[in-house]
Design a protein around this motif. Structure first.
Motif, PDB file in Angstrom:
ATOM      1  N   ASP A  34      31.475  31.807  48.290  1.00 22.20           N
ATOM      2  CA  ASP A  34      30.641  32.999  48.093  1.00 22.20           C
ATOM      3  C   ASP A  34      29.722  32.888  46.887  1.00 22.20           C
ATOM      4  O   ASP A  34      28.790  33.692  46.742  1.00 22.20           O
ATOM      5  N   ILE A  35      29.958  31.916  46.026  1.00 19.74           N
ATOM      6  CA  ILE A  35      29.208  31.833  44.772  1.00 19.74           C
ATOM      7  C   ILE A  35      27.695  31.688  44.978  1.00 19.74           C
ATOM      8  O   ILE A  35      26.911  32.355  44.283  1.00 19.74           O
ATOM      9  N   PRO A  36      27.210  30.863  45.920  1.00 18.15           N
ATOM     10  CA  PRO A  36      25.746  30.756  46.088  1.00 18.15           C
ATOM     11  C   PRO A  36      25.068  32.078  46.434  1.00 18.15           C
ATOM     12  O   PRO A  36      23.895  32.274  46.112  1.00 18.15           O
ATOM     13  N   TYR A  37      25.791  32.997  47.072  1.00 18.00           N
ATOM     14  CA  TYR A  37      25.199  34.271  47.474  1.00 18.00           C
ATOM     15  C   TYR A  37      25.100  35.269  46.327  1.00 18.00           C
ATOM     16  O   TYR A  37      24.327  36.230  46.406  1.00 18.00           O
ATOM     17  N   ILE A  38      25.867  35.062  45.263  1.00 22.15           N
ATOM     18  CA  ILE A  38      25.905  36.048  44.179  1.00 22.15           C
ATOM     19  C   ILE A  38      25.523  35.459  42.813  1.00 22.15           C
ATOM     20  O   ILE A  38      25.446  36.191  41.832  1.00 22.15           O
ATOM     21  N   LYS A  39      25.255  34.166  42.756  1.00 25.94           N
ATOM     22  CA  LYS A  39      25.058  33.495  41.472  1.00 25.94           C
ATOM     23  C   LYS A  39      23.920  34.098  40.652  1.00 25.94           C
ATOM     24  O   LYS A  39      24.064  34.319  39.438  1.00 25.94           O
ATOM     25  N   ASN A  77      33.410  33.772  25.377  1.00 23.38           N
ATOM     26  CA  ASN A  77      34.460  34.606  25.976  1.00 23.38           C
ATOM     27  C   ASN A  77      34.000  35.495  27.120  1.00 23.38           C
ATOM     28  O   ASN A  77      34.828  36.045  27.843  1.00 23.38           O
ATOM     29  N   VAL A  78      32.690  35.655  27.291  1.00 20.13           N
ATOM     30  CA  VAL A  78      32.171  36.662  28.212  1.00 20.13           C
ATOM     31  C   VAL A  78      32.469  36.361  29.684  1.00 20.13           C
ATOM     32  O   VAL A  78      32.381  37.242  30.539  1.00 20.13           O
ATOM     33  N   CYS A  79      32.845  35.129  30.000  1.00 21.21           N
ATOM     34  CA  CYS A  79      33.186  34.751  31.377  1.00 21.21           C
ATOM     35  C   CYS A  79      34.666  34.427  31.546  1.00 21.21           C
ATOM     36  O   CYS A  79      35.060  33.829  32.551  1.00 21.21           O
ATOM     37  N   ASN A  80      35.478  34.810  30.585  1.00 19.50           N
ATOM     38  CA  ASN A  80      36.910  34.503  30.613  1.00 19.50           C
ATOM     39  C   ASN A  80      37.708  35.800  30.719  1.00 19.50           C
ATOM     40  O   ASN A  80      37.792  36.563  29.759  1.00 19.50           O
ATOM     41  N   LEU A  81      38.319  36.032  31.876  1.00 24.02           N
ATOM     42  CA  LEU A  81      39.014  37.289  32.111  1.00 24.02           C
ATOM     43  C   LEU A  81      40.219  37.514  31.193  1.00 24.02           C
ATOM     44  O   LEU A  81      40.760  38.619  31.142  1.00 24.02           O
ATOM     45  N   LYS A  82      40.631  36.473  30.477  1.00 21.39           N
ATOM     46  CA  LYS A  82      41.723  36.647  29.520  1.00 21.39           C
ATOM     47  C   LYS A  82      41.225  37.251  28.212  1.00 21.39           C
ATOM     48  O   LYS A  82      42.016  37.564  27.329  1.00 21.39           O
ATOM     49  N   LYS A  83      39.901  37.394  28.085  1.00 23.39           N
ATOM     50  CA  LYS A  83      39.300  37.935  26.870  1.00 23.39           C
ATOM     51  C   LYS A  83      38.662  39.296  27.149  1.00 23.39           C
ATOM     52  O   LYS A  83      38.177  39.560  28.241  1.00 23.39           O
ATOM     53  N   ASN A 113      41.418  40.867  42.159  1.00 22.44           N
ATOM     54  CA  ASN A 113      41.817  40.046  43.293  1.00 22.44           C
ATOM     55  C   ASN A 113      40.800  38.917  43.475  1.00 22.44           C
ATOM     56  O   ASN A 113      40.189  38.477  42.515  1.00 22.44           O
ATOM     57  N   SER A 114      40.590  38.469  44.696  1.00 23.22           N
ATOM     58  CA  SER A 114      39.729  37.305  44.911  1.00 23.22           C
ATOM     59  C   SER A 114      38.276  37.564  44.501  1.00 23.22           C
ATOM     60  O   SER A 114      37.601  36.663  43.997  1.00 23.22           O
ATOM     61  N   GLU A 115      37.773  38.804  44.704  1.00 30.95           N
ATOM     62  CA  GLU A 115      36.382  39.080  44.344  1.00 30.95           C
ATOM     63  C   GLU A 115      36.180  38.994  42.832  1.00 30.95           C
ATOM     64  O   GLU A 115      35.178  38.443  42.364  1.00 30.95           O
ATOM     65  N   CYS A 116      37.122  39.535  42.096  1.00 31.99           N
ATOM     66  CA  CYS A 116      37.077  39.459  40.638  1.00 31.99           C
ATOM     67  C   CYS A 116      37.073  38.004  40.177  1.00 31.99           C
ATOM     68  O   CYS A 116      36.289  37.597  39.313  1.00 31.99           O
ATOM     69  N   LYS A 117      37.944  37.192  40.743  1.00 37.11           N
ATOM     70  CA  LYS A 117      38.029  35.777  40.389  1.00 37.11           C
ATOM     71  C   LYS A 117      36.758  35.026  40.793  1.00 37.11           C
ATOM     72  O   LYS A 117      36.334  34.082  40.118  1.00 37.11           O
ATOM     73  N   THR A 118      36.148  35.434  41.906  1.00 44.39           N
ATOM     74  CA  THR A 118      34.915  34.791  42.361  1.00 44.39           C
ATOM     75  C   THR A 118      33.785  35.051  41.381  1.00 44.39           C
ATOM     76  O   THR A 118      33.004  34.145  41.053  1.00 44.39           O
ATOM     77  N   ILE A 119      33.687  36.295  40.898  1.00 43.49           N
ATOM     78  CA  ILE A 119      32.645  36.638  39.920  1.00 43.49           C
ATOM     79  C   ILE A 119      32.875  35.877  38.624  1.00 43.49           C
ATOM     80  O   ILE A 119      31.936  35.370  38.002  1.00 43.49           O
ATOM     81  N   ALA A 122      31.763  32.285  39.204  1.00 49.22           N
ATOM     82  CA  ALA A 122      30.299  32.208  39.245  1.00 49.22           C
ATOM     83  C   ALA A 122      29.721  32.327  37.834  1.00 49.22           C
ATOM     84  O   ALA A 122      28.785  31.601  37.466  1.00 49.22           O
ATOM     85  N   CYS A 123      30.285  33.214  37.042  1.00 51.33           N
ATOM     86  CA  CYS A 123      29.844  33.401  35.659  1.00 51.33           C
ATOM     87  C   CYS A 123      30.043  32.120  34.861  1.00 51.33           C
ATOM     88  O   CYS A 123      29.162  31.699  34.097  1.00 51.33           O
ATOM     89  N   GLN A 124      31.183  31.463  35.048  1.00 46.11           N
ATOM     90  CA  GLN A 124      31.466  30.219  34.343  1.00 46.11           C
ATOM     91  C   GLN A 124      30.517  29.107  34.771  1.00 46.11           C
ATOM     92  O   GLN A 124      30.109  28.281  33.948  1.00 46.11           O
TER      93      GLN A 124
END
Length: 298
Positions: A34-39, A77-83, A113-119, A122-124
């Protein structure tokens, strides 16, 4: 005596813990297809988030001026969900719109879930190794948000230079956006802020009933001893506990400040070294022309 104090403290803590259980759930995987569609959309939101977080940090430390190192820390940190800097990702839902995927801000945190991880993925991919470059641009040029979007998404990363492909008709839709309760969001922030502290890895939060049913606060053999201790237990328990808590907090504050200062110094040193290496490498490779603007002294 000691065991009775522990029991009293545990009962007090139980009253503060929400009734839901925050034990670790199986983490969903990113949908890389899904990354190419939302990058491009992710890049635009990322640029806006960097802009606003730098502004917020500047307001917090005013009248001091934000340093380039502080901006780099945000960019890292802006693309790391642990931050905490990546909390913005939790508020976005991927919505199917015909042959396109749209990123819709829900203005509240949702379950990751998967959408959050996909974003996040893509951010990374957008940021890659460009965190120091975009930080230097923010620090030296102080761009408006539109200029930052163009620099990050077109000049630096090329994320928005081509139109995203149409979404296949047989694509499996993503999961619906499920908002978190305010208590759940608060507890997760607290747990995330404790990561890296001694004893914190692998920590599990239990429900109130779980804690009440635990039997590891003393065995049956200790009952008689506890009864004897209760007779001599001081009537001013509250005063004793408050005094003990005050002393513990003083030590915790001293240790926390010491660790924070040491960590800050190490990060500053690491940044200076990496910056020198980066400039040496550019000179070594013939001073290739960079798309970054000339760094201005504040």
């Amino acid at each position: 005596m000691k065991q009775l104090v522990i029991v009293v403290l545990v009962i007090f803590i139980i009253g503060l813990i929400p009734t839901f259980e925050c034990s670790k759930k199986p983490s969903a995987a990113a949908r890389k297809e899904d990354i190419p569609y939302i990058k491009c959309q992710v890049c635009e939101k990322l640029a806006a988030e960097l802009y606003h977080q730098v502004e917020k940090k500047q307001a917090e430390i005013a009248p001091k001026k934000i340093s380039e190192y502080q901006i780099i820390e945000i960019a890292e940190n802006v693309c790391n969900l642990k931050k905490a800097e990546a909390d913005w990702i939790l508020q976005i839902d991927i919505v199917e719109q015909g042959d396109k995927l749209e990123l819709v801000d829900q203005n509240t945190e949702g379950q990751c879930n998967s959408e959050c991880k996909t974003i996040e993925r893509a951010c990374q991919e957008v940021m890659g190794y460009s965190d120091t470059d975009v930080a230097e641009y923010l620090y030296s040029s102080k761009p408006k948000i539109d200029s930052l979007v163009n620099y990050l998404c077109k000049d630096l990363t090329k994320s928005c230079t081509t139109k995203p492909p149409p979404v296949p008709k047989d694509r499996t839709p993503g999961e619906p956006f499920v908002a978190k309760s305010s208590k759940e969001a608060e507890m997760e922030k607290m747990m995330r802020s404790m990561e890296g502290m001694p004893g914190a890895p692998g920590m599990k939060m239990y429900s109130r009933d779980d804690l009440m049913n635990m039997k590891n606060f003393g065995g049956e053999d200790d009952d008689e001893e506890e009864e004897e201790e209760e007779e001599n237990f001081p009537s001013n328990l509250g005063k004793v506990l408050r005094e003990k808590e005050r002393k513990n907090n003083d030590w915790k504050n001293r240790i926390t400040k010491g660790v924070s200062k040491a960590g800050e110094a190490l990060k500053q040193h690491a940044y200076k070294v990496s910056n020198k290496v980066r400039h040496w490498w550019r000179a070594k490779t013939g001073g290739l022309k960079s798309s970054k603007p000339t760094k201005q002294e504040l």
